[in-house]
Write a protein that holds these residues in place. Structure first.
Motif, PDB file in Angstrom:
ATOM      1  N   SER A  55       0.513   6.569  -7.945  1.00  0.00           N
ATOM      2  CA  SER A  55       1.116   5.243  -7.797  1.00  0.00           C
ATOM      3  C   SER A  55       1.462   4.951  -6.349  1.00  0.00           C
ATOM      4  N   TRP A  56       1.928   5.972  -5.620  1.00  0.00           N
ATOM      5  CA  TRP A  56       2.313   5.785  -4.229  1.00  0.00           C
ATOM      6  C   TRP A  56       1.123   5.438  -3.325  1.00  0.00           C
ATOM      7  N   THR A  57      -0.096   5.711  -3.765  1.00  0.00           N
ATOM      8  CA  THR A  57      -1.252   5.338  -2.943  1.00  0.00           C
ATOM      9  C   THR A  57      -1.467   3.832  -2.942  1.00  0.00           C
ATOM     10  N   GLY A  58      -0.980   3.168  -3.977  1.00  0.00           N
ATOM     11  CA  GLY A  58      -1.223   1.737  -4.091  1.00  0.00           C
ATOM     12  C   GLY A  58      -2.620   1.412  -4.573  1.00  0.00           C
ATOM     13  N   ALA A  59      -3.356   2.418  -5.081  1.00  0.00           N
ATOM     14  CA  ALA A  59      -4.715   2.188  -5.569  1.00  0.00           C
ATOM     15  C   ALA A  59      -4.715   1.139  -6.676  1.00  0.00           C
ATOM     16  N   LYS A  60      -5.707   0.253  -6.632  1.00  0.00           N
ATOM     17  CA  LYS A  60      -5.776  -0.841  -7.610  1.00  0.00           C
ATOM     18  C   LYS A  60      -7.216  -1.041  -8.064  1.00  0.00           C
ATOM     19  N   MET A  61      -7.378  -1.895  -9.046  1.00  0.00           N
ATOM     20  CA  MET A  61      -8.680  -2.161  -9.619  1.00  0.00           C
ATOM     21  C   MET A  61      -9.695  -2.556  -8.541  1.00  0.00           C
ATOM     22  N   GLY A  62     -10.857  -1.888  -8.593  1.00  0.00           N
ATOM     23  CA  GLY A  62     -11.935  -2.185  -7.657  1.00  0.00           C
ATOM     24  C   GLY A  62     -11.902  -1.378  -6.380  1.00  0.00           C
ATOM     25  N   ASP A  63     -10.850  -0.583  -6.163  1.00  0.00           N
ATOM     26  CA  ASP A  63     -10.739   0.230  -4.951  1.00  0.00           C
ATOM     27  C   ASP A  63     -11.675   1.433  -4.994  1.00  0.00           C
ATOM     28  N   CYS A  64     -11.854   2.006  -3.819  1.00  0.00           N
ATOM     29  CA  CYS A  64     -12.622   3.238  -3.661  1.00  0.00           C
ATOM     30  C   CYS A  64     -11.624   4.320  -3.252  1.00  0.00           C
ATOM     31  N   ALA A  65     -11.467   5.360  -4.073  1.00  0.00           N
ATOM     32  CA  ALA A  65     -10.411   6.348  -3.854  1.00  0.00           C
ATOM     33  C   ALA A  65     -10.975   7.757  -3.770  1.00  0.00           C
ATOM     34  N   LEU A  66     -10.248   8.597  -3.050  1.00  0.00           N
ATOM     35  CA  LEU A  66     -10.642   9.991  -2.863  1.00  0.00           C
ATOM     36  C   LEU A  66      -9.534  10.918  -3.336  1.00  0.00           C
ATOM     37  N   ASP A  67      -9.892  11.897  -4.169  1.00  0.00           N
ATOM     38  CA  ASP A  67      -8.971  12.974  -4.524  1.00  0.00           C
ATOM     39  C   ASP A  67      -9.457  14.216  -3.809  1.00  0.00           C
ATOM     40  N   LEU A  68      -8.681  14.665  -2.850  1.00  0.00           N
ATOM     41  CA  LEU A  68      -9.092  15.768  -1.979  1.00  0.00           C
ATOM     42  C   LEU A  68      -8.538  17.093  -2.487  1.00  0.00           C
ATOM     43  N   CYS A  69      -9.391  18.136  -2.507  1.00  0.00           N
ATOM     44  CA  CYS A  69      -9.029  19.430  -3.101  1.00  0.00           C
ATOM     45  C   CYS A  69      -8.689  19.206  -4.566  1.00  0.00           C
ATOM     46  N   CYS A  70      -9.692  18.779  -5.334  1.00  0.00           N
ATOM     47  CA  CYS A  70      -9.448  18.169  -6.646  1.00  0.00           C
ATOM     48  C   CYS A  70      -9.047  19.120  -7.756  1.00  0.00           C
ATOM     49  N   GLY A  71      -9.262  20.426  -7.593  1.00  0.00           N
ATOM     50  CA  GLY A  71      -8.856  21.353  -8.644  1.00  0.00           C
ATOM     51  C   GLY A  71      -9.498  21.024  -9.975  1.00  0.00           C
ATOM     52  N   SER A  72      -8.678  20.844 -11.012  1.00  0.00           N
ATOM     53  CA  SER A  72      -9.210  20.555 -12.346  1.00  0.00           C
ATOM     54  C   SER A  72      -9.494  19.069 -12.550  1.00  0.00           C
ATOM     55  N   GLY A  73      -9.250  18.268 -11.526  1.00  0.00           N
ATOM     56  CA  GLY A  73      -9.618  16.858 -11.583  1.00  0.00           C
ATOM     57  C   GLY A  73      -8.577  15.928 -12.161  1.00  0.00           C
ATOM     58  N   ASP A  74      -7.341  16.405 -12.371  1.00  0.00           N
ATOM     59  CA  ASP A  74      -6.351  15.542 -13.008  1.00  0.00           C
ATOM     60  C   ASP A  74      -5.990  14.331 -12.156  1.00  0.00           C
ATOM     61  N   PHE A  75      -5.910  14.497 -10.836  1.00  0.00           N
ATOM     62  CA  PHE A  75      -5.656  13.338  -9.970  1.00  0.00           C
ATOM     63  C   PHE A  75      -6.845  12.377 -10.006  1.00  0.00           C
ATOM     64  N   ALA A  76      -8.041  12.931 -10.007  1.00  0.00           N
ATOM     65  CA  ALA A  76      -9.236  12.096 -10.022  1.00  0.00           C
ATOM     66  C   ALA A  76      -9.284  11.234 -11.278  1.00  0.00           C
ATOM     67  N   PHE A  77      -8.909  11.806 -12.414  1.00  0.00           N
ATOM     68  CA  PHE A  77      -8.907  11.039 -13.651  1.00  0.00           C
ATOM     69  C   PHE A  77      -7.877   9.914 -13.605  1.00  0.00           C
ATOM     70  N   LEU A  78      -6.713  10.207 -13.027  1.00  0.00           N
ATOM     71  CA  LEU A  78      -5.681   9.173 -12.900  1.00  0.00           C
ATOM     72  C   LEU A  78      -6.143   8.062 -11.962  1.00  0.00           C
ATOM     73  N   LEU A  79      -6.778   8.434 -10.850  1.00  0.00           N
ATOM     74  CA  LEU A  79      -7.305   7.435  -9.924  1.00  0.00           C
ATOM     75  C   LEU A  79      -8.400   6.613 -10.593  1.00  0.00           C
ATOM     76  N   SER A  80      -9.217   7.285 -11.399  1.00  0.00           N
ATOM     77  CA  SER A  80     -10.300   6.604 -12.102  1.00  0.00           C
ATOM     78  C   SER A  80      -9.773   5.468 -12.965  1.00  0.00           C
ATOM     79  N   GLU A  81      -8.648   5.726 -13.627  1.00  0.00           N
ATOM     80  CA  GLU A  81      -8.038   4.698 -14.471  1.00  0.00           C
ATOM     81  C   GLU A  81      -7.495   3.538 -13.630  1.00  0.00           C
ATOM     82  N   LYS A  82      -7.018   3.868 -12.421  1.00  0.00           N
ATOM     83  CA  LYS A  82      -6.455   2.834 -11.541  1.00  0.00           C
ATOM     84  C   LYS A  82      -7.520   1.904 -10.977  1.00  0.00           C
ATOM     85  N   VAL A  83      -8.656   2.484 -10.576  1.00  0.00           N
ATOM     86  CA  VAL A  83      -9.652   1.686  -9.846  1.00  0.00           C
ATOM     87  C   VAL A  83     -10.657   1.002 -10.756  1.00  0.00           C
TER      88      VAL A  83
END
Length: 232
Positions: A55-83
């Motif tokens: 949430s603190w990234t401010g990512a929104k629909m249509g954005d292009c986001a990066l999850d760095l050092c993604c591990g099991s991908g949990d941040f990536a999945f959350l970002l996926s829902e945001k963008v």
């Protein structure tokens, strides 16, 4: 087009794990039970921390986001829902079709300047070989006005607090629980890596030093965790 690219670092290390092969084996052993262990050890709180970080990234629909050092991908999945879902690439064994998994180097990101609208990094900055270089790269690939949000253990400036909340917890809770999964050695490194990490103020100074216009470190969960939010 929304595109979410989680990127594991090829220079991700800590002292007990010396070679690239050892590092891969180390995290490979943790991976199958990583999320379950996090649920158990944090009583499910890690999921709240991660949602706050995104949430603190401010990512929104249509954005292009990066999850760095993604591990099991949990941040990536959350970002996926945001963008949103208008992206490309298919993550194996997942229904998030706007995620592209890329293996690369956190110190030499394979992206052009100003490529991303948002970046997350969870429990990665503490372990990269060169923290300043990693921050420089995040700054470089972010668009002006965009934010990076970095979650990790909080290195308290209060020695007593740090001892009780971090060292005691890891030695008496985390490692014993991990031992039950046969992963004691894999989690014993945490104390040394946290001791060598930066305090919140030091993280803020580092972000400003590499060029971010502002930076704020938030202590969460009673000071156990910390989140750096920096704007390009």
């Amino acid at each position: 087009m929304a595109l979410c690219i989680p990127l594991p670092s090829c220079r991700f290390s800590h002292r007990p794990v010396r070679s690239s092969l050892e590092r891969q084996e180390h995290f490979g052993r943790i991976a199958p039970v990583y999320d379950n262990l996090n649920d158990l050890l944090s009583l499910g709180q890690h999921r709240i921390w991660k949602r706050m970080t995104v949430s603190w990234t401010g990512a929104k629909m249509g954005d292009c986001a990066l999850d760095l050092c993604c591990g099991s991908g949990d941040f990536a999945f959350l970002l996926s829902e945001k963008v949103g879902s208008n992206g490309k690439g298919l993550a194996p064994n997942a229904c998030y079709n706007n995620i592209e998994w890329v293996e690369g180097d956190a110190l030499e990101l394979p992206f052009s300047d100003g490529y991303f609208d948002a970046i997350t990094m969870g429990y990665g900055l503490r372990n990269v070989v060169d923290k300043e270089r990693a921050m420089q790269e995040m700054f470089r690939v972010l668009k002006p006005g965009s934010r990076v949000s970095v979650l990790d253990f909080n290195k308290s400036t209060q020695p007593f607090t740090n001892l009780i909340q971090i060292v005691w917890m890891i030695d008496n809770v985390v490692v014993p629980v991990a031992t039950g999964y046969g992963l004691a050695k894999e989690y014993e490194y945490l104390n040394s890596s946290i001791k060598e990490f930066l305090t919140g103020k030091e993280l803020e100074r580092l972000a400003l030093q590499v060029g971010f216009s502002n930076a704020r470190h938030y202590e969460i969960s009673g000071g156990l965790m910390g989140n750096l939010v920096a704007t390009r």
